[in-house]
Design an enzyme around this catalytic site. Structure first.
Site, PDB file in Angstrom:
ATOM      1  N   ASP A 129      -1.339   6.915   6.451  1.00 41.84           N
ATOM      2  CA  ASP A 129      -2.447   6.052   6.044  1.00 41.84           C
ATOM      3  C   ASP A 129      -2.717   5.109   7.212  1.00 41.84           C
ATOM      4  O   ASP A 129      -1.915   4.228   7.497  1.00 41.84           O
ATOM      5  CB  ASP A 129      -2.040   5.264   4.785  1.00 41.84           C
ATOM      6  N   TRP A 145       0.835  -1.208   0.000  1.00 40.21           N
ATOM      7  CA  TRP A 145       0.000   0.000   0.000  1.00 40.21           C
ATOM      8  C   TRP A 145       0.866   1.253   0.000  1.00 40.21           C
ATOM      9  O   TRP A 145       0.538   2.247  -0.659  1.00 40.21           O
ATOM     10  CB  TRP A 145      -0.961  -0.019   1.194  1.00 40.21           C
ATOM     11  N   LYS A 169     -12.189  -1.457   7.949  1.00 38.23           N
ATOM     12  CA  LYS A 169     -11.493  -2.366   8.867  1.00 38.23           C
ATOM     13  C   LYS A 169     -12.080  -2.186  10.270  1.00 38.23           C
ATOM     14  O   LYS A 169     -12.759  -3.050  10.759  1.00 38.23           O
ATOM     15  CB  LYS A 169      -9.994  -2.084   8.896  1.00 38.23           C
TER      16      LYS A 169
END
Lengths: 359, 359
Positions: free
Chosen positions: A171, A102, A195
């Site tokens: 992030d 990511w 999440k």
């Protein structure tokens, strides 16, 4: 009703009480005769939901008034572009710490916008750890970007870099709300909700007001953080249902006792699985190095491939869902976000012990 | 349970059967022990939902294989920028027909990207009609952009411009799925879901494959239509719950008999309200010119302001929701999308007659 043993990496398990609360109000929210998603986003009822979600986030994370709390769409993937589009101005350099796939994607999007610099990387160690060495900052750095938790490799920053000189962007898609953080150490935090926060379809952004002023008016309206800040995230129709569900998750988190309790629960849950790995005499092998282990995603493999295949097969038969490792890494991964019940973690640890015994 | 008389302009009323179907599966979708939003977007169960939503759209709108059906986030507002970012290349001109505030916003975003040209406009007529005259196309036109239905002014294109020479792009946020259209007359159609398609938080894009090849790889990944086309709209986590609800709305639309039946119902519903206006001897005054009237948003005022205020006040007391006109136009607006029950429209017409009698 039997709830699934849902170890999905995201979208992931949500608190059962949240689902039931949403169900209770599904057809008729607050006696309006309407479902939440039928309310106008300009109505008193929806505005209350919207405001409560922001207030709860402020409260749970101790977000000071010098920060805005924004709701966007497009997930972390759109943030990979919005961060450089807003702040990677001419002549400056976006600094990135590479800790996984990511982080690499975030870097790739920044490269389309301007100059970039890799401040640290654990790519050569197959991303098994958060870089421990020096984080080098380039001249004219616009910001330093990190990924707080790496779902694929199962690593997590234990201590965040501190460098007051340049803005710190994080992030936190996979661990925001899972542990206490000191918001003032950051300048911009973003997180896709799917999440720990709620359903997919809403992205939370926490941004320092001072940083907002650096963003230019030349940007497409929907890609400018100021649009959301200036209109309380109601410039256009927000994802109202997703924000309502986010609000319910935040109420649940507050009801549990907030981040102190949640962090402790998450540590206990992670410990149970890491113990099962570490006490297996090499039968289970943790992917991440111990000092970088994630409390959210426990990644491991088995001592040989055939046994690993059997393990995943048998786990599936026993009802465990989502235990396959990410296709880029293989092996196994147990994602144990906030809403993962302790009992399910205990069941998985029990299964791991049982499987080891018979293999 | 009493359903509200919900005339909201969007988010708007959804079919009761859709809400009930979602409620039935809320806690335990297809015996998975998970809610839809807890399913992995890479799971068989979610992929089936995703595929069904696309198939149903293809089926209902007769979308040929030469078009892609994509799911995005960010609403029509993000499309205002994505269209020029993808197709308004150097040296070319974005052509826009101005029919209201949303068309103006689309133009404003295009101006940030490149050259633009106003092909026709009814701004001088307070947007009371779709322009009837010639639609002028500039040299080197990249595309012609129109807004098929104008929620604020209550106007709607009855016949679409045909010019095979340049791509036709249509914002159909407020009337996609409300009437039959010939997809091949267009090259790109986009629609935020929250009027006729489902909850807010998902945007449907229907795009000609040929057009996709014109889009450059320099774009941010999430702003490039090819990203969605190449990954079946699963490049990153899509708004799974919103797409599930969209799928249920599409099943409902198919069950009704598809667009032939839906279009006829919408015409009947609109006729009832326009008749109430036209037969009121000037008590109610339609905003839009007759030949441009929308079947989705019936805009009107009363012969004087005080009576209008009374009308809105009394309507609210009788349970009618969302009848205030948009703040930029004032007066009244009844939004009657696909899911608006005929009975509620009849109740509003009845109320309008009763109110006229006693005032």
């Amino acid at each position: 009703m039997n709830r699934a043993l849902n170890f999905n990496a995201g979208p992931a398990v949500l608190p059962e009480t949240v689902l039931k609360e949403a169900e209770k109000n599904w057809l008729n929210f607050n006696d309006t005769g309407m479902a939440v998603m039928e309310l106008s986003h300009r109505s008193k009822e929806y505005e209350t939901i919207h405001h409560q979600a922001i207030s709860l986030l402020r409260n749970l994370l101790s977000i000071p008034d010098s920060f805005e709390v924004l709701f966007l769409q497009g997930g972390a993937s759109l943030q990979f572009s919005m961060v450089p589009l807003n702040f990677l101005t001419e002549g400056r350099t976006g600094n990135y710490v590479l800790t996984g796939a990511w982080a690499e994607k975030a870097l790739t999007e920044a490269e389309k916008v301007g100059k970039t610099f890799i401040s640290a990387s654990s790519k050569n160690q197959q991303y098994k750890a958060i870089p421990t060495g020096n984080i080098e900052i380039s001249a004219d750095a616009a910001y330093l970007h990190i990924t707080s938790n790496n779902t694929i490799y199962g690593t997590q920053w234990q201590q965040f870099p501190t460098n007051a000189r340049i803005p710190l962007v994080a992030d936190m898609s996979s661990d925001l709300l899972s542990r206490k953080i000191h918001i003032e150490d950051f300048d911009l935090i973003y997180a896709g909700a799917q999440k720990n926060l709620g359903p997919s379809g809403v992205t939370v952004v926490i941004i320092q007001k001072k940083l907002l002023s650096e963003s230019g008016s030349h940007l497409p309206t929907m890609l400018n953080y100021n649009t959301y800040a200036n209109h309380n995230s109601l410039y256009n129709t927000p994802p109202t249902l997703a924000i309502y569900l986010l609000k319910l998750v935040l109420e649940w988190a507050k009801g549990l006792g907030g981040l102190t309790v949640i962090e402790q629960r998450n540590e206990e849950k992670a410990m149970i699985l890491y113990d099962a790995i570490d006490c297996s005499e090499g039968f289970y092998l943790g992917h991440a190095e111990k000092e970088s282990r994630s409390k959210m995603n426990v990644t491991f493999n088995l001592h040989n491939e055939e046994t690993a295949t059997n393990f995943l097969h048998q786990a599936k038969e026993e009802g465990f869902i989502g235990l396959n490792g990410h296709r880029s890494v293989g092996g196994c991964r147990a994602s144990i976000y906030n809403a993962m019940p302790m009992e399910h973690v205990l069941q998985l640890a029990e299964f791991m012990k049982k499987f080891k015994k018979s293999n």
